[in-house]
Design an enzyme around this catalytic site. Structure first.
Site, mmCIF file in Angstrom:
data_model
loop_
_atom_site.group_PDB
_atom_site.id
_atom_site.type_symbol
_atom_site.label_atom_id
_atom_site.label_comp_id
_atom_site.label_asym_id
_atom_site.label_seq_id
_atom_site.Cartn_x
_atom_site.Cartn_y
_atom_site.Cartn_z
ATOM 1 N N SER A 1 29.765 -3.017 27.701
ATOM 2 C CA SER A 1 28.721 -3.573 26.840
ATOM 3 C C SER A 1 28.885 -3.042 25.427
ATOM 4 O O SER A 1 28.779 -1.840 25.170
ATOM 5 C CB SER A 1 27.339 -3.180 27.365
ATOM 6 O OG SER A 1 26.376 -3.567 26.414
ATOM 7 N N HIS B 1 30.834 -7.701 27.302
ATOM 8 C CA HIS B 1 29.415 -8.021 27.512
ATOM 9 C C HIS B 1 28.693 -7.844 26.173
ATOM 10 O O HIS B 1 28.740 -6.781 25.555
ATOM 11 C CB HIS B 1 28.825 -7.098 28.576
ATOM 12 C CG HIS B 1 27.405 -7.408 28.926
ATOM 13 N ND1 HIS B 1 27.060 -8.413 29.816
ATOM 14 C CD2 HIS B 1 26.225 -6.874 28.504
ATOM 15 C CE1 HIS B 1 25.728 -8.463 29.926
ATOM 16 N NE2 HIS B 1 25.203 -7.543 29.129
ATOM 17 N N ASP C 1 25.140 -8.106 24.147
ATOM 18 C CA ASP C 1 23.675 -8.107 24.296
ATOM 19 C C ASP C 1 22.989 -8.570 23.017
ATOM 20 O O ASP C 1 23.069 -7.903 21.991
ATOM 21 C CB ASP C 1 23.190 -6.688 24.625
ATOM 22 C CG ASP C 1 23.578 -6.261 26.017
ATOM 23 O OD1 ASP C 1 23.282 -6.996 26.978
ATOM 24 O OD2 ASP C 1 24.190 -5.184 26.150
ATOM 25 N N MET D 1 19.380 -9.263 21.375
ATOM 26 C CA MET D 1 17.942 -8.960 21.559
ATOM 27 C C MET D 1 17.161 -9.408 20.332
ATOM 28 O O MET D 1 17.607 -9.191 19.200
ATOM 29 C CB MET D 1 17.760 -7.452 21.722
ATOM 30 C CG MET D 1 18.575 -6.846 22.839
ATOM 31 S SD MET D 1 18.359 -5.058 22.873
ATOM 32 C CE MET D 1 19.485 -4.628 24.204
ATOM 33 N N HIS E 1 24.638 -12.087 26.895
ATOM 34 C CA HIS E 1 23.357 -11.848 27.586
ATOM 35 C C HIS E 1 22.239 -11.991 26.553
ATOM 36 O O HIS E 1 22.050 -11.120 25.707
ATOM 37 C CB HIS E 1 23.411 -10.434 28.178
ATOM 38 C CG HIS E 1 22.145 -9.995 28.846
ATOM 39 N ND1 HIS E 1 21.917 -8.683 29.190
ATOM 40 C CD2 HIS E 1 21.031 -10.682 29.235
ATOM 41 C CE1 HIS E 1 20.730 -8.570 29.768
ATOM 42 N NE2 HIS E 1 20.176 -9.764 29.796
ATOM 43 N N MET F 1 18.640 -11.807 25.422
ATOM 44 C CA MET F 1 17.307 -11.247 25.706
ATOM 45 C C MET F 1 16.389 -11.755 24.604
ATOM 46 O O MET F 1 15.938 -11.001 23.743
ATOM 47 C CB MET F 1 17.384 -9.720 25.755
ATOM 48 C CG MET F 1 18.008 -9.207 27.039
ATOM 49 S SD MET F 1 18.653 -7.533 26.894
ATOM 50 C CE MET F 1 20.280 -7.878 26.259
ATOM 51 N N MET G 1 19.156 -7.098 36.469
ATOM 52 C CA MET G 1 18.919 -5.969 35.563
ATOM 53 C C MET G 1 18.588 -4.729 36.390
ATOM 54 O O MET G 1 17.629 -4.728 37.163
ATOM 55 C CB MET G 1 17.771 -6.278 34.599
ATOM 56 C CG MET G 1 18.056 -7.376 33.580
ATOM 57 S SD MET G 1 19.573 -7.145 32.627
ATOM 58 C CE MET G 1 19.276 -5.547 31.859
ATOM 59 N N GLY H 1 16.556 -3.955 27.014
ATOM 60 C CA GLY H 1 16.139 -3.565 25.667
ATOM 61 C C GLY H 1 16.934 -2.411 25.098
ATOM 62 O O GLY H 1 17.115 -2.329 23.886
ATOM 63 N N GLY I 1 20.305 0.586 25.782
ATOM 64 C CA GLY I 1 21.392 1.150 26.572
ATOM 65 C C GLY I 1 21.004 2.578 26.965
ATOM 66 O O GLY I 1 19.997 3.121 26.486
ATOM 67 N N GLY I 2 21.783 3.159 27.843
ATOM 68 C CA GLY I 2 21.616 4.571 28.177
ATOM 69 C C GLY I 2 20.449 4.932 29.069
ATOM 70 O O GLY I 2 20.067 6.103 29.136
ATOM 71 N N ASP J 1 23.597 -5.010 35.517
ATOM 72 C CA ASP J 1 23.539 -4.585 34.117
ATOM 73 C C ASP J 1 22.513 -3.474 33.916
ATOM 74 O O ASP J 1 21.312 -3.698 34.059
ATOM 75 C CB ASP J 1 23.177 -5.813 33.258
ATOM 76 C CG ASP J 1 23.282 -5.529 31.774
ATOM 77 O OD1 ASP J 1 23.772 -4.443 31.401
ATOM 78 O OD2 ASP J 1 22.876 -6.410 30.992
ATOM 79 N N GLY J 2 23.025 -2.290 33.557
ATOM 80 C CA GLY J 2 22.166 -1.170 33.208
ATOM 81 C C GLY J 2 22.393 0.070 34.056
ATOM 82 O O GLY J 2 22.287 0.014 35.278
ATOM 83 N N GLY K 1 27.843 0.201 29.568
ATOM 84 C CA GLY K 1 27.783 0.462 28.131
ATOM 85 C C GLY K 1 28.043 1.918 27.825
ATOM 86 O O GLY K 1 29.179 2.325 27.566
ATOM 87 N N SER K 2 26.993 2.725 27.905
ATOM 88 C CA SER K 2 27.103 4.149 27.556
ATOM 89 C C SER K 2 28.184 4.861 28.355
ATOM 90 O O SER K 2 28.912 5.694 27.815
ATOM 91 C CB SER K 2 25.783 4.866 27.825
ATOM 92 O OG SER K 2 24.725 4.091 27.408
#
Ligand code: DX5
Ligand code: ZN
Length: 220
Positions: A9, A34, A36, A38, A67, A69, A138, A143, A145-146, A176-177, A198-199
């Site tokens: 991500s 990926h 994101d 938002m 993605h 959002m 999800m 909203g 990452g991390g 995702d997440g 992501g992170s």
């Protein structure tokens, strides 16, 4: 059987050195980018928008998995197709006419995805599953990452996999997440096809090795 896909991500990348991070993903064993998006309304954060995706697309050499959002995503389907999105995922919670939205995404030549928030039951997709190319479960509240992985996700993946099989659908399951090397294997075992990370990838000291390791963990 297909191997599990890994989708880093870009939200967790270094935005001041975006090209460097994109080239890292290009040269890695990762499968997709990926992305994101938002809007600060559907989720309590604003990430980045079209100009940044356009810049990413100029360098990215792999599938672009977007993605959204955002509320009322129908407004931007055409735009994201023009920007080079291969997969466009909208939130179930943001669509009043999901079936129509899915058809509109496909009409623009993209694969159609639906994301479900942690509180949304899999059963809401019973009547549309055969029209959905990808379901993004999800595993954190969207909203940011991390965040920490929500354990109930495994149960949802199992339920979704059962629904896909019972309806003879060819829908791909994405998570995702909060994905790490700790939950990747179990996610694959319960039915996940694509893992967004992501992170865990970008904040690691050796992202190439981290991706390689995620591929290895989920290979068998
Ligand atoms: C969260 C985003 C995720 C996020 C994942 O709203 O949809 O794609 O970037 O980040 P990590 O892997 O750090 O949880
Ligand atoms: Zn995402």
């Amino acid at each position: 059987m297909n191997t599990t896909k890994i989708a880093p991500s870009i939200l967790a990348a270094d935005f001041a050195n975006l090209q460097k991070d994109i080239e890292m993903v290009n040269s890695s064993e990762a499968d997709w980018f990926h992305i994101d998006i938002m809007d600060g309304v559907f989720v309590p954060n604003i990430s980045f928008g079209m100009p940044v995706l356009k810049a990413i697309k100029q360098h990215a050499k792999k599938t672009i998995d977007v993605h959204l959002m955002i509320i009322d995503p129908d407004r931007y389907i055409k735009t994201f197709a023009e920007l080079g999105s291969d997969i466009l995922t909208v939130h179930y919670e943001a669509c009043a006419h999901l079936h129509r939205t899915l058809q509109a995404i496909k009409a623009e030549g993209m694969k159609a995805g639906v994301a479900l928030n942690p509180h949304t039951n899999i059963n809401v997709l019973k009547d549309t599953i055969n029209d959905i190319d990808l379901v993004c479960i999800m595993s954190v509240n969207p909203g940011f990452g991390g965040q920490s992985f929500i354990e109930n996700t495994y149960e949802k993946v199992k339920q979704l996999k059962a629904l896909i099989i019972s309806k003879e659908a060819s829908t791909v399951i994405e998570i995702d997440g909060g994905v790490t090397s700790k939950n990747a294997k179990k996610l694959k075992e319960v039915g996940a096809d694509v893992l967004v990370a992501g992170s865990f990838v970008f904040k690691s000291s050796e992202p190439l090795n981290t991706i390689k390791n995620l591929k290895k963990i989920t290979a068998s």
